[in-house]
Structure formats: structure tokens, C-alpha cells
Write an enzyme that holds these catalytic residues in place. Structure first.
Site, PDB file in Angstrom:
ATOM      1  N   ARG A 153      -8.703  17.454 -22.787  1.00 28.17           N
ATOM      2  CA  ARG A 153      -9.565  18.085 -21.782  1.00 28.17           C
ATOM      3  C   ARG A 153      -9.537  19.607 -21.923  1.00 28.17           C
ATOM      4  O   ARG A 153     -10.455  20.213 -22.459  1.00 28.17           O
ATOM      5  CB  ARG A 153      -9.125  17.616 -20.382  1.00 28.17           C
ATOM      6  CG  ARG A 153     -10.107  17.919 -19.272  1.00 28.17           C
ATOM      7  CD  ARG A 153     -10.059  19.327 -18.739  1.00 28.17           C
ATOM      8  NE  ARG A 153      -8.751  19.723 -18.231  1.00 28.17           N
ATOM      9  CZ  ARG A 153      -8.465  20.976 -17.876  1.00 28.17           C
ATOM     10  NH1 ARG A 153      -9.369  21.928 -17.975  1.00 28.17           N
ATOM     11  NH2 ARG A 153      -7.249  21.310 -17.450  1.00 28.17           N
ATOM     12  N   ASP A 154      -8.446  20.222 -21.524  1.00 27.76           N
ATOM     13  CA  ASP A 154      -8.365  21.693 -21.583  1.00 27.76           C
ATOM     14  C   ASP A 154      -8.484  22.161 -23.038  1.00 27.76           C
ATOM     15  O   ASP A 154      -9.103  23.193 -23.329  1.00 27.76           O
ATOM     16  CB  ASP A 154      -7.018  22.145 -21.001  1.00 27.76           C
ATOM     17  CG  ASP A 154      -7.067  23.520 -20.370  1.00 27.76           C
ATOM     18  OD1 ASP A 154      -8.112  24.180 -20.478  1.00 27.76           O
ATOM     19  OD2 ASP A 154      -6.057  23.946 -19.775  1.00 27.76           O
ATOM     20  N   HIS A 165       1.650  25.311 -15.968  1.00 29.06           N
ATOM     21  CA  HIS A 165       0.498  25.135 -16.867  1.00 29.06           C
ATOM     22  C   HIS A 165       0.231  26.510 -17.494  1.00 29.06           C
ATOM     23  O   HIS A 165      -0.542  27.307 -16.958  1.00 29.06           O
ATOM     24  CB  HIS A 165      -0.699  24.657 -16.040  1.00 29.06           C
ATOM     25  CG  HIS A 165      -1.973  24.464 -16.799  1.00 29.06           C
ATOM     26  ND1 HIS A 165      -2.493  23.224 -17.102  1.00 29.06           N
ATOM     27  CD2 HIS A 165      -2.851  25.349 -17.313  1.00 29.06           C
ATOM     28  CE1 HIS A 165      -3.634  23.358 -17.758  1.00 29.06           C
ATOM     29  NE2 HIS A 165      -3.876  24.645 -17.902  1.00 29.06           N
ATOM     30  N   HIS A 168      -0.755  29.215 -20.482  1.00 27.10           N
ATOM     31  CA  HIS A 168      -1.482  29.483 -21.729  1.00 27.10           C
ATOM     32  C   HIS A 168      -0.682  30.513 -22.528  1.00 27.10           C
ATOM     33  O   HIS A 168       0.122  31.263 -21.973  1.00 27.10           O
ATOM     34  CB  HIS A 168      -2.901  29.981 -21.424  1.00 27.10           C
ATOM     35  CG  HIS A 168      -3.808  28.880 -20.946  1.00 27.10           C
ATOM     36  ND1 HIS A 168      -4.838  28.374 -21.700  1.00 27.10           N
ATOM     37  CD2 HIS A 168      -3.813  28.167 -19.795  1.00 27.10           C
ATOM     38  CE1 HIS A 168      -5.444  27.404 -21.018  1.00 27.10           C
ATOM     39  NE2 HIS A 168      -4.840  27.265 -19.859  1.00 27.10           N
ATOM     40  N   CYS A 191     -10.296  28.778 -21.974  1.00 29.49           N
ATOM     41  CA  CYS A 191     -11.058  28.419 -20.782  1.00 29.49           C
ATOM     42  C   CYS A 191     -12.452  29.004 -20.897  1.00 29.49           C
ATOM     43  O   CYS A 191     -12.600  30.192 -21.200  1.00 29.49           O
ATOM     44  CB  CYS A 191     -10.362  28.953 -19.524  1.00 29.49           C
ATOM     45  SG  CYS A 191     -11.303  28.623 -18.035  1.00 29.49           S
ATOM     46  N   ASN A 243      -3.516  26.378 -24.413  1.00 24.53           N
ATOM     47  CA  ASN A 243      -2.300  26.103 -23.653  1.00 24.53           C
ATOM     48  C   ASN A 243      -1.127  26.234 -24.602  1.00 24.53           C
ATOM     49  O   ASN A 243      -1.285  26.159 -25.815  1.00 24.53           O
ATOM     50  CB  ASN A 243      -2.316  24.652 -23.146  1.00 24.53           C
ATOM     51  CG  ASN A 243      -3.375  24.437 -22.115  1.00 24.53           C
ATOM     52  OD1 ASN A 243      -4.519  24.194 -22.447  1.00 24.53           O
ATOM     53  ND2 ASN A 243      -2.997  24.544 -20.864  1.00 24.53           N
TER      54      ASN A 243
HETATM   55  C1  LIG Z   1     -18.268  22.381  -9.785  1.00 21.39           C
HETATM   56  C2  LIG Z   1     -19.692  22.503 -10.262  1.00 21.39           C
HETATM   57  C3  LIG Z   1     -20.281  21.144 -10.530  1.00 21.39           C
HETATM   58  C4  LIG Z   1     -20.484  23.196  -9.160  1.00 21.39           C
HETATM   59  O1  LIG Z   1     -21.722  23.604  -9.685  1.00 21.39           O
HETATM   60  P1  LIG Z   1     -22.950  23.908  -8.734  1.00 21.39           P
HETATM   61  O2  LIG Z   1     -24.096  24.328  -9.594  1.00 21.39           O
HETATM   62  O3  LIG Z   1     -22.512  24.844  -7.647  1.00 21.39           O
HETATM   63  O4  LIG Z   1     -23.146  22.462  -8.109  1.00 21.39           O
HETATM   64  P2  LIG Z   1     -24.313  21.755  -7.364  1.00 21.39           P
HETATM   65  O5  LIG Z   1     -23.665  20.777  -6.439  1.00 21.39           O
HETATM   66  O6  LIG Z   1     -25.279  22.757  -6.794  1.00 21.39           O
HETATM   67  O7  LIG Z   1     -25.042  20.941  -8.522  1.00 21.39           O
HETATM   68  C5  LIG Z   1     -25.746  21.568  -9.569  1.00 21.39           C
HETATM   69  C6  LIG Z   1     -26.039  20.561 -10.650  1.00 21.39           C
HETATM   70  O8  LIG Z   1     -24.825  20.055 -11.207  1.00 21.39           O
HETATM   71  C7  LIG Z   1     -24.763  18.636 -11.025  1.00 21.39           C
HETATM   72  N1  LIG Z   1     -23.369  18.287 -10.710  1.00 21.39           N
HETATM   73  C8  LIG Z   1     -22.659  18.684  -9.645  1.00 21.39           C
HETATM   74  N2  LIG Z   1     -21.419  18.173  -9.718  1.00 21.39           N
HETATM   75  C9  LIG Z   1     -21.373  17.432 -10.857  1.00 21.39           C
HETATM   76  C10 LIG Z   1     -20.348  16.653 -11.449  1.00 21.39           C
HETATM   77  N3  LIG Z   1     -19.136  16.543 -10.920  1.00 21.39           N
HETATM   78  N4  LIG Z   1     -20.627  16.035 -12.614  1.00 21.39           N
HETATM   79  C11 LIG Z   1     -21.852  16.140 -13.174  1.00 21.39           C
HETATM   80  N5  LIG Z   1     -22.852  16.871 -12.652  1.00 21.39           N
HETATM   81  C12 LIG Z   1     -22.613  17.504 -11.494  1.00 21.39           C
HETATM   82  C13 LIG Z   1     -25.700  18.354  -9.880  1.00 21.39           C
HETATM   83  O9  LIG Z   1     -26.126  17.013  -9.907  1.00 21.39           O
HETATM   84  C14 LIG Z   1     -26.800  19.324 -10.152  1.00 21.39           C
HETATM   85  O10 LIG Z   1     -27.569  18.846 -11.245  1.00 21.39           O
HETATM   86  P3  LIG Z   1     -29.120  19.239 -11.427  1.00 21.39           P
HETATM   87  O11 LIG Z   1     -29.779  18.796 -10.164  1.00 21.39           O
HETATM   88  O12 LIG Z   1     -29.156  20.742 -11.607  1.00 21.39           O
HETATM   89  O13 LIG Z   1     -29.522  18.493 -12.663  1.00 21.39           O
HETATM   90  C15 LIG Z   1     -19.797  23.364 -11.537  1.00 21.39           C
HETATM   91  O14 LIG Z   1     -19.429  24.670 -11.231  1.00 21.39           O
HETATM   92  C16 LIG Z   1     -18.947  22.848 -12.658  1.00 21.39           C
HETATM   93  O15 LIG Z   1     -19.153  21.772 -13.180  1.00 21.39           O
HETATM   94  N6  LIG Z   1     -17.957  23.644 -13.073  1.00 21.39           N
HETATM   95  C17 LIG Z   1     -17.057  23.208 -14.142  1.00 21.39           C
HETATM   96  C18 LIG Z   1     -16.020  24.197 -14.382  1.00 21.39           C
HETATM   97  C19 LIG Z   1     -15.032  23.698 -15.383  1.00 21.39           C
HETATM   98  O16 LIG Z   1     -15.022  22.552 -15.783  1.00 21.39           O
HETATM   99  N7  LIG Z   1     -14.151  24.627 -15.792  1.00 21.39           N
HETATM  100  C20 LIG Z   1     -13.109  24.296 -16.698  1.00 21.39           C
HETATM  101  C21 LIG Z   1     -12.034  23.493 -16.054  1.00 21.39           C
HETATM  102  S1  LIG Z   1     -10.923  24.435 -15.019  1.00 21.39           S
HETATM  103  C22 LIG Z   1      -9.767  25.001 -16.110  1.00 21.39           C
HETATM  104  O17 LIG Z   1      -9.896  24.834 -17.297  1.00 21.39           O
HETATM  105  C23 LIG Z   1      -8.520  25.638 -15.565  1.00 21.39           C
HETATM  106  C24 LIG Z   1      -7.321  24.697 -15.589  1.00 21.39           C
HETATM  107  C25 LIG Z   1      -7.534  23.502 -14.666  1.00 21.39           C
HETATM  108  O18 LIG Z   1      -7.105  24.166 -16.888  1.00 21.39           O
HETATM  109  C26 LIG Z   1      -6.063  25.452 -15.150  1.00 21.39           C
HETATM  110  C27 LIG Z   1      -5.897  26.829 -15.797  1.00 21.39           C
HETATM  111  O19 LIG Z   1      -5.596  26.916 -16.993  1.00 21.39           O
HETATM  112  O20 LIG Z   1      -6.110  27.795 -15.081  1.00 21.39           O
END
Ligand SMILES: CC(C)(COP(=O)([O-])OP(=O)([O-])OC[C@H]1O[C@@H](n2cnc3c(N)ncnc32)[C@H](O)[C@@H]1OP(=O)([O-])[O-])[C@@H](O)C(=O)NCCC(=O)NCCSC(=O)C[C@@](C)(O)CC(=O)[O-]
Length: 299
Positions: free
Chosen positions: A15-16, A207, A209, A240, A249
Site C-alpha cells: 500500500r504505502d 511508522h 519514513h 507519499c 518507509n
Molecule cells: C478522502 C477522499 C476520497 C476525499 O475526497 P473528496 O474529493 O473530498 O471526496 P468526495 O466525497 O467529495 O468525493 C469526490 C469523488 O471521490 C469519490 N470517492 C470518495 N470517496 C471514495 C472512496 N473511498 N473510494 C473511491 N472513490 C471515492 C466520490 O465518489 C466522488 O467521485 P466522483 O463523483 O467525482 O466521480 C480523497 O481525498 C482521497 O481519496 N484521498 C486519498 C489520499 C490518500 O490515499 N493518501 C495516501 C494515503 S495516507 C498516507 O500515505 C500516510 C500514511 C497513512 O501512510 C501515514 C504516514 O506516512 O504519514
């Protein structure tokens, strides 16, 4: 404080590690990676992310990954679910554990999940509630615990506040993310001291990096404080999408080597893990960022 006798590794490579790759990676390659990690003795694998494919295209095959897994006994296959939509899709695929992800930085929260920290916590409440109904455990992440790419330094008190909120709403574990790898052993210890006043140490995970080459030193520091769950990524894959310049990581192979040296049990076969790191880096054309992996491959 004495080191823990056992440490649980949370492998976040599929995933990450892969989420930031711009070239599509075949679902079969992801599935083989997950299977090889299980065969190496990893007991917890974060396999996919049910986020918007527009935001993170590399995770768009989350359904195929979660339903295509060859599940091994004793292995937990988890997925990220930022909202109810993600959770419902993950439940349809038979996920047994999920994670919500927040941040200790307002700016990072906006960039990563398009809402404020307070809004994210409010959004997680129904996810926790629905997961509880479905009998699925929820892990919580806090990003930017030792620095933010947009805001710089982050106060340990803010990390403690968000961690406590996740713990209080029912996350069984809170994983503390040094998203951009700027922490050092001293700042890591100070942050952990603050958080563990509000959340029991046994409910916390590290966690880290390795962007600044400090991750192993930081892990040693927090192991001394009592951390017994470590997130890592095979071959140090990753970065990220919302933290420019963030490298992977800490490498799982390097963590296992450290833990073996400290006499801490993990149940992981280091040679098999290192071979997995060599294989996946060849498969996706990336350098192997595990020093231990490279050294073992050269023997
Ligand atoms: C959270 C949202 C969805 C908000 O995104 P948004 O645009 O505010 O959401 P929305 O509710 O307004 O929906 C917009 C569109 O997204 C769709 N949608 C809405 N939710 C989903 C879903 N769950 N799965 C699939 N589709 C989804 C929804 O259906 C719609 O589709 P459209 O009508 O435009 O075709 C968006 O910002 C997003 O997907 N962000 C992903 C961020 C991400 O994955 N970042 C990386 C992971 S975090 C990380 O790596 C850090 C970590 C954890 O490892 C720890 C560290 O190291 O710090």
C-alpha cells in the site's frame, strides 16, 4: 526501560510502498508481492487502499487485490478506508481490518484528504461505528507527527490530541507517522512521551519514513520507550503522494535485522524477506533501498 520481547511488524509495502508509483503496476504483481510477504512470515499486511482512484490511481485495483488474495492462516490483510464509501467497498471484498488516516497538521490534512483535522475526525466516527457493527477492527494513523511538508514543526501536544481522539473513538491502535522522515531520536522520544500520556504505549505503533536516514535510529529510540509495533515496507519502497520528496518507509529487512540483533522475536525469515525485496524492486524497476537487502543479495 527494557526492550519488548516481541515486536509485531506491519508490512505496508503493497500500500504505502506502491501507492506513489506513477507507472501502473499489474494486480498480479501486487498479489504475488503480498503472497511472498506472507511466505516470509509477515503476519500483518496492508494490502490495499479504498481511496478515490482520481486521487491515488495506483490503488484503483483495490477490489481486485482484496478479492484476489491467497489468504494464509494467521495473516491479517488490511486496507485503508478514509470514509464510509471506502469502508463499504472494503467490506464487500471481505476485508478483516481497516485503517482510517488523519494528520497532526491542518495543511497536510487538506492536501491528503481534502478536509480539516476536525472534519476528518467527524468523518471517521461513522466509519468506526459501521466497522464495529461489521466486526472489523480499525487502526488509526496520524501523519506528520515529527514534521509537516507545509507547516514545518508540529507540536507534540497536537500529535497527542489527534492520537487521543482516534483512540477514544475506538481505534485499537494508533500508528504515528513520520511522513517526511525529518525526526531524530530525541524528537521521536519527546513526541512519544507526549502521546503516551494520553494513549497507552501498547496501543501505539511507529511508522517512520527514512527520507533523512534516521528511521532505524528513531526506531531504536522508541523501542527503548516501549513501542512494540513497527510499520515498515519491504525494500524501503514508497513515498507519499502528498509529501513531495518523501522517500520510502523504513525497510522491513533493516528493521528485522535490527530486531534480530537485539534478540527481539518477529517470526520473520529474513532471507525470504530480502529475496522478496530483490524480486519486487526488479519487477517494478526501482532501486532496493534496504541496506540489509542489498548486502544479503550480494553475498
Ligand atoms: C478522502 C477522499 C476520497 C476525499 O475526497 P473528496 O474529493 O473530498 O471526496 P468526495 O466525497 O467529495 O468525493 C469526490 C469523488 O471521490 C469519490 N470517492 C470518495 N470517496 C471514495 C472512496 N473511498 N473510494 C473511491 N472513490 C471515492 C466520490 O465518489 C466522488 O467521485 P466522483 O463523483 O467525482 O466521480 C480523497 O481525498 C482521497 O481519496 N484521498 C486519498 C489520499 C490518500 O490515499 N493518501 C495516501 C494515503 S495516507 C498516507 O500515505 C500516510 C500514511 C497513512 O501512510 C501515514 C504516514 O506516512 O504519514
Amino acid at each position: 526501560m527494557a526492550f519488548p520481547k516481541q515486536v509485531r511488524l506491519v508490512e505496508v509495502g503493497p500500500r504505502d510502498g506502491l501507492q506513489n508509483e506513477s507507472t501502473p503496476i499489474a494486480t498480479d504483481t501486487k498479489l504475488e508481492l503480498i503472497d511472498r510477504l506472507g511466505a516470509a512470515g509477515i503476519r500483518y499486511i496492508e494490502a490495499a487502499s479504498f481511496v478515490s482512484p482520481k486521487w491515488v490511481p495506483q490503488m484503483a485495483d483495490h477490489r481486485e487485490v482484496m478479492t484476489g488474495l491467497k489468504r494464509r492462516d494467521g495473516v491479517t490483510y488490511a486496507a485503508l478506508t478514509p470514509n464510509l464509501k471506502g469502508l463499504e467497498a472494503a467490506l464487500e471484498c471481505g476485508v478483516e481490518e481497516v485503517a482510517v488516516f488523519g494528520a497532526a497538521s491542518e495543511a497536510f490534512s487538506q492536501k491528503n484528504i481534502n478536509c480539516s483535522v476536525a472534519e476528518s475526525l467527524a468523518r471517521f466516527e461513522p466509519v468506526l461505528e459501521r466497522a464495529r457493527e461489521a466486526g472489523v477492527r480499525v487502526r488509526g494513523y496520524v501523519s506528520c507527527v515529527l514534521g509537516c511538508p507545509y507547516e514545518g514543526e508540529i507540536a507534540p501536544a497536537k500529535v497527542a490530541e489527534v492520537s487521543k481522539a482516534l483512540h477514544d473513538m475506538g481505534c485499537y491502535e494508533v500508528s504515528l507517522g513520520d511522513t517526511i522522515g525529518t525526526g531524530t531520536p530525541l524528537t521521536a522520544k519527546r513526541m512519544l512521551e507526549a502521546v503516551s500520556r494520553d494513549v497507552p504505549m501498547e496501543k501505539l505503533a511507529a511508522h517512520f519514513h527514512d527520507t533523512y536516514g534516521q528511521a532505524i535510529a528513531n526506531l531504536y529510540a522508541v523501542l527503548e520507550e516501549g513501542i512494540a509495533v513497527i510499520d515498515s515496507s519491504v525494500a524501503g519502497l514508497g513515498g507519499c503522494p502528498y509529501a513531495k520528496g518523501a522517500s520510502g518507509n523504513v525497510a522491513s529487512e533493516d528493521v528485522v535485522y535490527l530486531l534480530n540483533g537485539l534478540g527481539i522475536e518477529t517470526g520473520i525469515d529474513l532471507d525470504k524477506l530480502a529475496a522478496t525485496g530483490t524480486w519486487i524492486t526488479h519487477a517494478i524497476g526501482r532501486p532496493n533501498r534496504s541496506k540489509v537487502g542489498v548486502a544479503l543479495a550480494a553475498r
